[in-house]
Write an enzyme that holds these catalytic residues in place. Structure first.
Site, PDB file in Angstrom:
ATOM      1  N   GLU A 107       0.667  -1.272   0.021  1.00  0.00           N
ATOM      2  CA  GLU A 107      -0.031   0.168   0.032  1.00  0.00           C
ATOM      3  C   GLU A 107       0.860   1.116   0.068  1.00  0.00           C
ATOM      4  OE1 GLU A 107       1.037  -1.602   4.020  1.00  0.00           O
ATOM      5  OE2 GLU A 107      -0.341  -2.410   2.303  1.00  0.00           O
ATOM      6  N   ASP A 154      17.840  16.863 -31.369  1.00  0.00           N
ATOM      7  CA  ASP A 154      17.904  17.825 -32.490  1.00  0.00           C
ATOM      8  C   ASP A 154      19.292  18.317 -32.505  1.00  0.00           C
ATOM      9  OD1 ASP A 154      17.136  19.540 -34.421  1.00  0.00           O
ATOM     10  OD2 ASP A 154      16.477  21.166 -33.036  1.00  0.00           O
ATOM     11  N   ASP A 208      14.448  22.007 -28.899  1.00  0.00           N
ATOM     12  CA  ASP A 208      14.032  23.216 -28.334  1.00  0.00           C
ATOM     13  C   ASP A 208      13.385  24.252 -29.388  1.00  0.00           C
ATOM     14  OD1 ASP A 208      15.914  23.911 -30.351  1.00  0.00           O
ATOM     15  OD2 ASP A 208      17.538  25.109 -28.877  1.00  0.00           O
ATOM     16  N   ASP A 219       9.959  20.545 -32.977  1.00  0.00           N
ATOM     17  CA  ASP A 219      10.407  19.252 -32.034  1.00  0.00           C
ATOM     18  C   ASP A 219       9.409  18.934 -30.933  1.00  0.00           C
ATOM     19  OD1 ASP A 219      13.137  19.225 -32.876  1.00  0.00           O
ATOM     20  OD2 ASP A 219      13.570  21.039 -31.557  1.00  0.00           O
ATOM     21  N   ASN A 269       5.352 -14.426   3.408  1.00  0.00           N
ATOM     22  CA  ASN A 269       4.414 -14.289   4.742  1.00  0.00           C
ATOM     23  C   ASN A 269       3.049 -15.259   4.611  1.00  0.00           C
ATOM     24  OD1 ASN A 269       4.406 -13.487   7.604  1.00  0.00           O
ATOM     25  ND2 ASN A 269       3.804 -11.465   7.076  1.00  0.00           N
ATOM     26  N   ASN A 310       2.440  -5.708   9.436  1.00  0.00           N
ATOM     27  CA  ASN A 310       2.719  -5.025   7.992  1.00  0.00           C
ATOM     28  C   ASN A 310       3.107  -3.499   7.994  1.00  0.00           C
ATOM     29  OD1 ASN A 310       2.461  -5.528   5.168  1.00  0.00           O
ATOM     30  ND2 ASN A 310       0.689  -4.185   5.596  1.00  0.00           N
TER      31      ASN A 310
END
Length: 910
Positions: free
Chosen positions: A337, A379, A652, A656, A720, A745
């Site tokens: 979790e 590029d 840039d 692109d 476990n 746990n």
């Protein structure tokens, strides 16, 4: 640096159809805009003004306000971050958190049925705390990240000069207005350094040079003029970038002046058509896909194991309600979790570490993808090169270096009165500053024949101050395009002598220029002519009978650190491919200069002739792609992804942006156009490519710590639960109470929170790392039962040695297994975190050592603490602890042996 043929990885990115659909939308949108712009380019200026209902004097202020209200602000579409409440909801939208939430609801509903008879179930707030801690921490990290990204996207207000009239009979005045208030029909005035605020049809232009690198990838600025097309409706080009009389949004003026009428604003511009097609939901990356695959794998295990535990406990113990509660606890035990929290913390730490190197991470997942990246498409302009023009060489007609050529070129550039372009500045920069004083002392300006786009050359006429009287003479120096200058020459300087320009010498001069062109250099010719000093006015007709002195060759040079950075990336297992809009000769030259094995250069035109299958084959062996448009760049990225590669794209410009979005990780620089920064995941605040290599290492470190948590938790929890299955089948009471299992746990999860602060072995960081859900499942099945061996020995120990063999002594049994289970689970952190022998050859960082030591101490303390009664435990006899020490030692030895076998058998670990 050698580039080898790529070997596909196993994980292929999903969503290809969605990305291809997005690419089709981009292509269709830009094609429609390009057609409209081509029509305006073909029309005379007067007709364009009539079409947009404007005049050369500009709009009235009230007209402009009305159009602004009707058409909207002059801004392009861009992604907007989600609201905080949407981010909060998304933080909890995770399979594991949803499962825990469902379990909380079920347990609460179950308690409500017996609320009058039973006290409030303490397991409910424990599970609720797990859900809240994981979700809220993830939300906090992502909210901070998105806030930083929003700050990065905030644009500084930029103004532009337009002609406006206060009323119908009022004279026009030039006013500065914000760019977002420019409307269709505005007459804009441009000067050197200005950004082009919208798509313009030029009305007047003088010495105008426009930098279009953001759109085309070309390093050199393009000449623009008010060209007239007399054949109505017939344009010389269908590409608006190449049109001489269009100035497009997203470009900038490098020299000259102009006026133009706005023909499109905002999303209707060529720039905006691309930007508008790029916003919206981004395709899933390999990181997103990997997390989902791991999540669903663990959920499938849970769906098998939990019903099995429930059934075994129900049939053997006869208490189905207790069996259900215990099965829920097992489900929690099998659920990592804290995965969203650990992943987010890992990524947030990576973002902080990269920020110290002046790298802004806009999307946290990009760090992980950077570590998994095995192909970097980059590029050329502004990334591999410095995005500036330098004079690379000055040559005589036979190709040898000749300082006289530089001297004449310097005189031409130094004395011209027009706005100097980048080529002139490159010539001036090549000469020492002290030379300027000498030149001014020896020469005086007489006249100038300015540059124009028809002649593609310019000339200056200078007087030699040391020559007076009858010996006085003027020297005309011409500099320009090779073809135009050579056509005016009758003589040539050959080995220091002025000789007639024969056909053989002309061919040799042309070959010299072409040889430099093939090296990717921009070549200009320099020629001279002497005239009597009897006049002060010169015209174009005087540019005749010239003597060719030689050639100037210019280059957009590679960055100093580019070769070192690309070599480091190659050494890290990353294949580098150059995908540029520039021509193939320039691309090949730059790539060779930075150490890339060029091989065959593939152009965009060739890409258009290939289907997707053929393109995938081509990308595996091709290193350099040239003259590629935005759609072709994105196709290359998708082809590589289809072959199973995790692809990064470094660029840039607006050209692109599509590839930046389609790539698994898009990288740009702070000086990029806004849409490129918008599309990128990572922004480099300094143009230092070595930060890429540092980012890759940080990404792999982050990935390693994340996968470390998943494999540790999955294998430990699986072991476990496997132990629970064995105990449930043979022990007449619950081997561990549901509350005990939840506390165990939770304590183990807390010990894992230090994982993001751990280090990875250097050997691990040398190769790209990608998600492998099958490998995680195999790891879990092999390593999980290893811990179960010692769980079973603990059962036998508690049953036969300590007499905990009946329901009356179940608290002792459960306490013994609780301590052993928690300590082996926590110890597994050190056993599994490295391929090497833990503690001796590889030691965890201090936070991990301290956290695991504290949790192990907590596990030993609980049976003796006030919590023991609440948890249904009891103090353990001291004679238990020598057995515990032996169990832990045996566990370490067996785990190390299994680890050694596993690595030899599967050639992998984390």
């Amino acid at each position: 640096m050698t580039n080898t043929t790529l070997t596909p990885q196993k994980l292929a990115p999903p969503g290809r159809a969605r990305r291809e659909r997005k690419a089709a939308e981009l292509e269709a949108g830009t094609r429609a805009v390009a057609g409209r712009l081509a029509r305006y380019s073909a029309l005379p200026g007067a007709q364009v003004l009539q079409d947009v209902r404007a005049t050369p004097q500009g709009l009235r202020q009230d007209e402009a306000e009305e159009r602004l209200e009707r058409d909207g602000a002059n801004v392009v579409a861009h992604d907007r971050g989600p609201r905080w409440y949407a981010q909060l909801a998304r933080a909890f939208w995770n399979p594991f958190i949803l499962i825990l939430t469902a379990l909380v609801v079920i347990m609460y509903a179950q308690w409500l049925q017996v609320a009058d008879e039973e006290p409030f179930d303490p397991k409910i707030p424990i599970l609720g705390a797990m859900v809240l801690i994981s979700g809220l921490l993830r939300f906090w990290q992502e909210y901070r990240s998105s806030s930083a990204a929003a700050a990065l996207r905030a644009l500084v207000t930029t103004t532009t000069a337009v002609q406006r009239r206060a009323g119908r009979d009022t004279a026009p005045a030039t006013v500065e207005i914000p760019m977002d208030r420019v409307v269709k029909g505005d007459v804009v005035r441009l000067a050197a350094g200005d950004l082009v605020p919208a798509d313009l049809r030029l009305l007047t232009a003088k010495d105008l040079m426009i930098s279009q690198a953001a759109l085309s990838g070309e390093s050199l600025p393009a000449p623009k003029a008010d060209t007239r097309v007399h054949d109505y409706g017939q344009s010389t080009t269908t590409d608006p970038v190449e049109a001489d009389n269009l100035a497009l949004m997203g470009t900038s003026v490098t020299s000259g002046t102009a006026t133009g009428v706005v023909i499109a604003t905002g999303s209707d511009t060529y720039f905006g058509s691309m930007a508008g097609s790029l916003v919206g939901e981004r395709p899933e990356t390999s990181f997103d896909t990997g997390v989902k695959k791991v999540s669903y794998l663990l959920i499938r295990f849970m769906l098998v194991m939990v019903p099995l535990v429930f059934a075994i406990n129900g049939f053997t113990k006869g208490d189905w309600a207790e069996a259900f509660t215990f099965a829920i606890a097992v489900a929690v035990g099998l659920t990592p979790e804290m995965l969203p929290m650990v992943v987010t913390t890992n990524l947030a730490r990576g973002a902080v570490a990269m920020s110290r190197h002046k790298v802004v991470v806009k999307r946290l997942n990009a760090i992980q993808n950077l570590g998994a990246m095995d192909v970097l498409c980059t590029d050329k302009t502004g990334t591999l090169t410095e995005d500036r023009i330098v004079l690379d060489r000055y040559l005589d007609v036979r190709g040898g270096e000749d300082s006289e050529v530089l001297e004449y070129a310097y005189l031409n550039s130094h004395f011209q009165t027009g706005l100097r372009n980048l080529l002139d500045q490159a010539v001036i920069d090549r000469v020492l500053e002290a030379e300027e004083v000498v030149v001014d002392a020896r020469f005086a300006m007489v006249d100038e024949i300015p540059f124009d786009f028809a002649r593609r050359r310019m000339s200056v006429v200078l007087a030699r101050k040391e020559l007076t009287g009858p010996a006085a003479e003027n020297v005309l120096i011409t500099k320009g395009a090779v073809e135009e200058v050579l056509a005016l020459c009758t003589h040539i300087t050959d080995r220091g002598a002025r000789v007639p320009l024969t056909d053989a010498l002309r061919r040799e001069a042309v070959l010299t220029a072409e040889a430099n062109n093939r090296l990717g250099l921009r070549v200009l010719a320099v020629a001279t002519r002497t005239t009597p000093a009897d006049r002060e006015t010169y015209t174009v007709t005087d540019e005749s009978g010239l003597t060719l002195i030689g050639f100037l060759a210019f280059l957009d040079p590679p960055k100093k650190d580019a070769a070192r950075a690309l070599t480091a990336l190659a050494d890290s297992g990353i294949a580098v491919k150059v995908v540029t809009g520039d021509n193939e000769l320039v691309a090949a030259r730059v790539c060779a200069d930075v150490g890339i094995d060029v091989g065959r250069v593939v152009t965009g035109a060739e890409i258009d002739e290939l289907d997707d299958a053929a393109l995938r084959e081509l990308t595996a062996t091709t290193t350099v792609f040239a003259k590629a448009n935005p759609v072709q760049k994105a196709r290359i990225v998708r082809a590589l992804q289809a072959e199973g590669h995790t692809v990064g794209f470094l660029g840039d410009g607006i050209n692109d942006a599509a590839a930046l979005r389609d790539a698994d990780v898009g990288i740009s620089v702070d000086t990029a156009v806004d849409i490129a920064k918008e599309s990128a995941d990572i922004i480099l605040l300094e143009k230092d490519l070595m930060v890429l290599e540092q980012g890759v290492i940080q990404g792999r470190q982050t990935f390693g710590n994340t996968i470390k948590y998943i494999k540790m938790t999955a294998s430990s929890n699986f072991g476990n639960v496997f132990s629970v299955l064995v105990a449930s089948a043979f022990i007449p009471f619950q081997p561990m109470l549901a509350m005990q299992l939840l506390v165990q746990n939770l304590a183990y999860d807390i010990s894992q929170l230090a994982t993001p602060w751990d280090r990875m072995d250097k050997e691990y960081l040398r190769e790209p790392r990608a998600w492998d859900a099958r490998g995680i499942g195999r790891f879990m099945l092999v390593l999980g039962p290893t811990s179960s061996v010692f769980d079973i020995t603990t059962y036998l120990l508690m049953w036969h040695v300590f007499g905990a063999n009946s329901e009356a002594h179940q608290a002792l049994f459960q306490s013994g297994w609780f301590v052993e289970g928690l300590l082996t689970q926590t110890l597994v952190v050190h056993m599994l975190r490295t391929r090497k022998i833990p503690f001796l050859r590889s030691r965890a960082t201090a936070p991990v050592l301290v956290m695991t030591a504290l949790i192990m101490a907590f596990g030993i303390w609980v049976p003796f603490s006030p919590l023991a009664g609440v948890l249904g435990m009891q103090a353990l006899p001291l004679t238990y602890f020598p057995w515990l020490a032996g169990t832990l030692l045996a566990y370490c030895l067996l785990t190390q042996g299994v680890k050694t076998w596993y690595i030899r058998r599967f050639n992998s670990w984390l």
